[in-house]
Design a protein around this motif. Sequence first.
Motif, mmCIF file in Angstrom:
data_model
loop_
_atom_site.group_PDB
_atom_site.id
_atom_site.type_symbol
_atom_site.label_atom_id
_atom_site.label_comp_id
_atom_site.label_asym_id
_atom_site.label_seq_id
_atom_site.Cartn_x
_atom_site.Cartn_y
_atom_site.Cartn_z
ATOM 1 N N TYR A 1 0.417 -11.582 7.311
ATOM 2 C CA TYR A 1 -0.860 -11.910 6.683
ATOM 3 C C TYR A 1 -0.705 -11.808 5.170
ATOM 4 C CZ TYR A 1 -1.662 -6.925 5.769
ATOM 5 O OH TYR A 1 -1.562 -5.632 5.306
ATOM 6 N N VAL A 2 -1.692 -12.349 4.435
ATOM 7 C CA VAL A 2 -1.685 -12.275 2.972
ATOM 8 C C VAL A 2 -3.069 -11.832 2.502
ATOM 9 C CG1 VAL A 2 0.073 -14.071 2.771
ATOM 10 C CG2 VAL A 2 -2.342 -14.696 2.656
ATOM 11 N N ILE A 3 -3.125 -11.288 1.294
ATOM 12 C CA ILE A 3 -4.386 -10.836 0.696
ATOM 13 C C ILE A 3 -4.571 -11.520 -0.652
ATOM 14 C CG2 ILE A 3 -5.630 -8.873 -0.284
ATOM 15 C CD1 ILE A 3 -4.330 -7.084 1.757
ATOM 16 N N SER A 4 -5.786 -11.998 -0.898
ATOM 17 C CA SER A 4 -6.156 -12.550 -2.205
ATOM 18 C C SER A 4 -7.256 -11.679 -2.793
ATOM 19 C CB SER A 4 -6.642 -14.000 -2.070
ATOM 20 O OG SER A 4 -5.602 -14.847 -1.636
ATOM 21 N N TYR A 5 -6.915 -10.969 -3.859
ATOM 22 C CA TYR A 5 -7.888 -10.113 -4.534
ATOM 23 C C TYR A 5 -8.357 -10.817 -5.800
ATOM 24 C CZ TYR A 5 -9.619 -6.521 -7.690
ATOM 25 O OH TYR A 5 -10.380 -5.830 -8.593
ATOM 26 N N PHE A 6 -9.665 -10.994 -5.910
ATOM 27 C CA PHE A 6 -10.246 -11.647 -7.089
ATOM 28 C C PHE A 6 -10.855 -10.580 -7.995
ATOM 29 C CE2 PHE A 6 -9.988 -14.871 -3.855
ATOM 30 C CZ PHE A 6 -9.561 -15.999 -4.545
ATOM 31 N N HIS A 7 -10.232 -10.416 -9.143
ATOM 32 C CA HIS A 7 -10.697 -9.415 -10.110
ATOM 33 C C HIS A 7 -11.760 -9.998 -11.046
ATOM 34 C CE1 HIS A 7 -10.334 -5.599 -12.137
ATOM 35 N NE2 HIS A 7 -10.210 -6.202 -13.316
ATOM 36 N N THR A 8 -12.197 -11.179 -10.755
ATOM 37 C CA THR A 8 -13.129 -11.928 -11.596
ATOM 38 C C THR A 8 -14.406 -11.144 -11.901
ATOM 39 O OG1 THR A 8 -12.338 -13.828 -10.322
ATOM 40 C CG2 THR A 8 -14.160 -14.206 -11.867
ATOM 41 N N LEU A 9 -14.696 -10.953 -13.197
ATOM 42 C CA LEU A 9 -15.937 -10.339 -13.668
ATOM 43 C C LEU A 9 -16.216 -8.953 -13.089
ATOM 44 C CD1 LEU A 9 -18.271 -13.503 -13.579
ATOM 45 C CD2 LEU A 9 -17.101 -12.493 -15.560
ATOM 46 N N THR A 10 -15.183 -8.225 -12.769
ATOM 47 C CA THR A 10 -15.398 -6.850 -12.313
ATOM 48 C C THR A 10 -15.654 -5.940 -13.500
ATOM 49 O OG1 THR A 10 -13.027 -6.390 -12.369
ATOM 50 C CG2 THR A 10 -13.937 -7.123 -10.276
ATOM 51 N N SER A 11 -16.238 -4.785 -13.227
ATOM 52 C CA SER A 11 -16.514 -3.786 -14.267
ATOM 53 C C SER A 11 -16.076 -2.422 -13.756
ATOM 54 C CB SER A 11 -18.010 -3.768 -14.606
ATOM 55 O OG SER A 11 -18.766 -3.340 -13.483
ATOM 56 N N THR A 12 -16.210 -1.408 -14.589
ATOM 57 C CA THR A 12 -15.773 -0.066 -14.196
ATOM 58 C C THR A 12 -16.516 0.454 -12.975
ATOM 59 O OG1 THR A 12 -17.336 0.867 -15.803
ATOM 60 C CG2 THR A 12 -15.055 0.566 -16.520
ATOM 61 N N SER A 13 -17.724 -0.040 -12.743
ATOM 62 C CA SER A 13 -18.480 0.405 -11.564
ATOM 63 C C SER A 13 -17.871 -0.100 -10.259
ATOM 64 C CB SER A 13 -19.938 -0.062 -11.664
ATOM 65 O OG SER A 13 -20.017 -1.478 -11.661
ATOM 66 N N ASN A 14 -16.964 -1.059 -10.374
ATOM 67 C CA ASN A 14 -16.311 -1.610 -9.185
ATOM 68 C C ASN A 14 -14.960 -0.958 -8.897
ATOM 69 O OD1 ASN A 14 -17.431 -4.591 -10.662
ATOM 70 N ND2 ASN A 14 -18.335 -3.765 -8.780
ATOM 71 N N TYR A 15 -14.514 -0.061 -9.773
ATOM 72 C CA TYR A 15 -13.179 0.513 -9.619
ATOM 73 C C TYR A 15 -13.233 1.799 -8.799
ATOM 74 C CZ TYR A 15 -12.192 -2.492 -13.677
ATOM 75 O OH TYR A 15 -12.082 -3.558 -14.544
ATOM 76 N N PRO A 16 -12.595 1.831 -7.644
ATOM 77 C CA PRO A 16 -12.489 3.100 -6.909
ATOM 78 C C PRO A 16 -11.464 3.997 -7.594
ATOM 79 C CG PRO A 16 -11.244 1.390 -5.791
ATOM 80 C CD PRO A 16 -11.957 0.714 -6.933
ATOM 81 N N SER A 17 -11.522 5.262 -7.307
ATOM 82 C CA SER A 17 -10.588 6.202 -7.924
ATOM 83 C C SER A 17 -9.182 5.997 -7.384
ATOM 84 C CB SER A 17 -11.034 7.644 -7.652
ATOM 85 O OG SER A 17 -10.899 7.947 -6.270
ATOM 86 N N LEU A 18 -8.206 6.364 -8.190
ATOM 87 C CA LEU A 18 -6.824 6.281 -7.747
ATOM 88 C C LEU A 18 -6.566 7.213 -6.572
ATOM 89 C CD1 LEU A 18 -4.852 6.053 -11.110
ATOM 90 C CD2 LEU A 18 -5.042 4.300 -9.347
ATOM 91 N N HIS A 19 -7.295 8.324 -6.551
ATOM 92 C CA HIS A 19 -7.157 9.254 -5.426
ATOM 93 C C HIS A 19 -7.552 8.572 -4.122
ATOM 94 C CE1 HIS A 19 -7.332 12.956 -3.087
ATOM 95 N NE2 HIS A 19 -8.529 12.582 -2.676
ATOM 96 N N TRP A 20 -8.640 7.818 -4.140
ATOM 97 C CA TRP A 20 -9.087 7.125 -2.930
ATOM 98 C C TRP A 20 -8.098 6.028 -2.542
ATOM 99 C CZ3 TRP A 20 -11.004 2.121 -1.681
ATOM 100 C CH2 TRP A 20 -11.590 2.029 -0.405
ATOM 101 N N LEU A 21 -7.588 5.288 -3.519
ATOM 102 C CA LEU A 21 -6.614 4.243 -3.225
ATOM 103 C C LEU A 21 -5.351 4.834 -2.601
ATOM 104 C CD1 LEU A 21 -6.872 2.006 -6.423
ATOM 105 C CD2 LEU A 21 -7.748 1.493 -4.135
ATOM 106 N N ARG A 22 -4.939 5.954 -3.124
ATOM 107 C CA ARG A 22 -3.752 6.606 -2.561
ATOM 108 C C ARG A 22 -4.034 7.086 -1.141
ATOM 109 N NH1 ARG A 22 -0.330 11.568 -5.343
ATOM 110 N NH2 ARG A 22 1.309 11.662 -3.763
ATOM 111 N N GLU A 23 -5.231 7.588 -0.922
ATOM 112 C CA GLU A 23 -5.609 8.049 0.414
ATOM 113 C C GLU A 23 -5.587 6.890 1.398
ATOM 114 O OE1 GLU A 23 -7.088 10.878 3.279
ATOM 115 O OE2 GLU A 23 -6.103 11.056 1.336
ATOM 116 N N VAL A 24 -6.145 5.759 1.006
ATOM 117 C CA VAL A 24 -6.158 4.579 1.873
ATOM 118 C C VAL A 24 -4.734 4.139 2.194
ATOM 119 C CG1 VAL A 24 -6.762 2.133 2.000
ATOM 120 C CG2 VAL A 24 -8.423 3.784 1.112
ATOM 121 N N TYR A 25 -3.898 4.073 1.180
ATOM 122 C CA TYR A 25 -2.524 3.622 1.379
ATOM 123 C C TYR A 25 -1.755 4.552 2.317
ATOM 124 C CZ TYR A 25 2.110 1.758 0.322
ATOM 125 O OH TYR A 25 3.358 1.213 0.421
ATOM 126 N N SER A 26 -2.009 5.851 2.210
ATOM 127 C CA SER A 26 -1.297 6.810 3.056
ATOM 128 C C SER A 26 -1.796 6.779 4.500
ATOM 129 C CB SER A 26 -1.444 8.230 2.490
ATOM 130 O OG SER A 26 -2.793 8.664 2.558
#
Length: 264
Positions: free
Chosen positions: A154-179
């Motif tokens: 499968y493939v993923i397309s992430y669109f960063h278009t017009l995002t702001s800081t309110s859309n950014y999850p924490s790096l801790h959460w991203l690491r948790e998801v990845y693990s």
Amino acid sequence: MINNSFEFSSDDDSDVSPHDMEGNSSDLEYGARDMNGLSLNSYSSGLQAQLQRDLDRQHLLSDRPRAGVYENVISEGVEGIEHQERYERLLRRAQVEDLSEVSGIGCLYQSGVDRLGRPVIVFCGKWFPAQNIDLEKALLYLIKLLDPIVKGDYVISYFHTLTSTSNYPSLHWLREVYSVLPYKYKKNLKAFYIVHPTFWTKMMTWWFTTFMAPAIKAKVHSLPGVEHLYSAITKDQLEIPAYITEYDMATNGLHYFNPVPTAS
């Protein structure tokens, strides 16, 4: 395991009665030793302990799907089994809990297939309210959507278009998801496209794929516009919100890229 040098003879001297050995301490002492001088009693105890460990391990593995367990053990070591257990618990929750709070946002969905027939997952960063959403439910929805898809490529397309800081999850959460996500998610992901990246996005992507997710680093591609995706995904297979195409046209103009189909 029994040492290969320890062999049983077919000539067992059957004419000798077992009772002939009673009271013969020298014969008993000799019989209690193998060729290496090891105690047969200690050898038997060690063998029983090893057999019990093997049985316990076999019982442990028999309660889980073999492929998932073996893949995790190979890719992550012994911790793979614990990760698999945790993932299976989350998957069961994802299948029964009400996740309409997340699914109704529309920031994550499948959109057709790419030129090689692989499912395309779309993630719209602007629509992800990272600061005002239950991130645990977001993870459960991610698992519910992707689990049947990631069994194959499968493939993923992430669109960063017009995002702001309110859309950014924490790096801790991203690491948790990845693990939490098992090996099949990383193995079967063939491409991760980031469309309309910013300098911040490029820096964070580099940091994340270098120190936290090196297994997918070579699969990440930053693209300055939507039309760059058409080399891998035909236009009719890519369903994206109007704000993305409007931003793309305002930034890059019309038909700024002539796609050449590739096999990747």
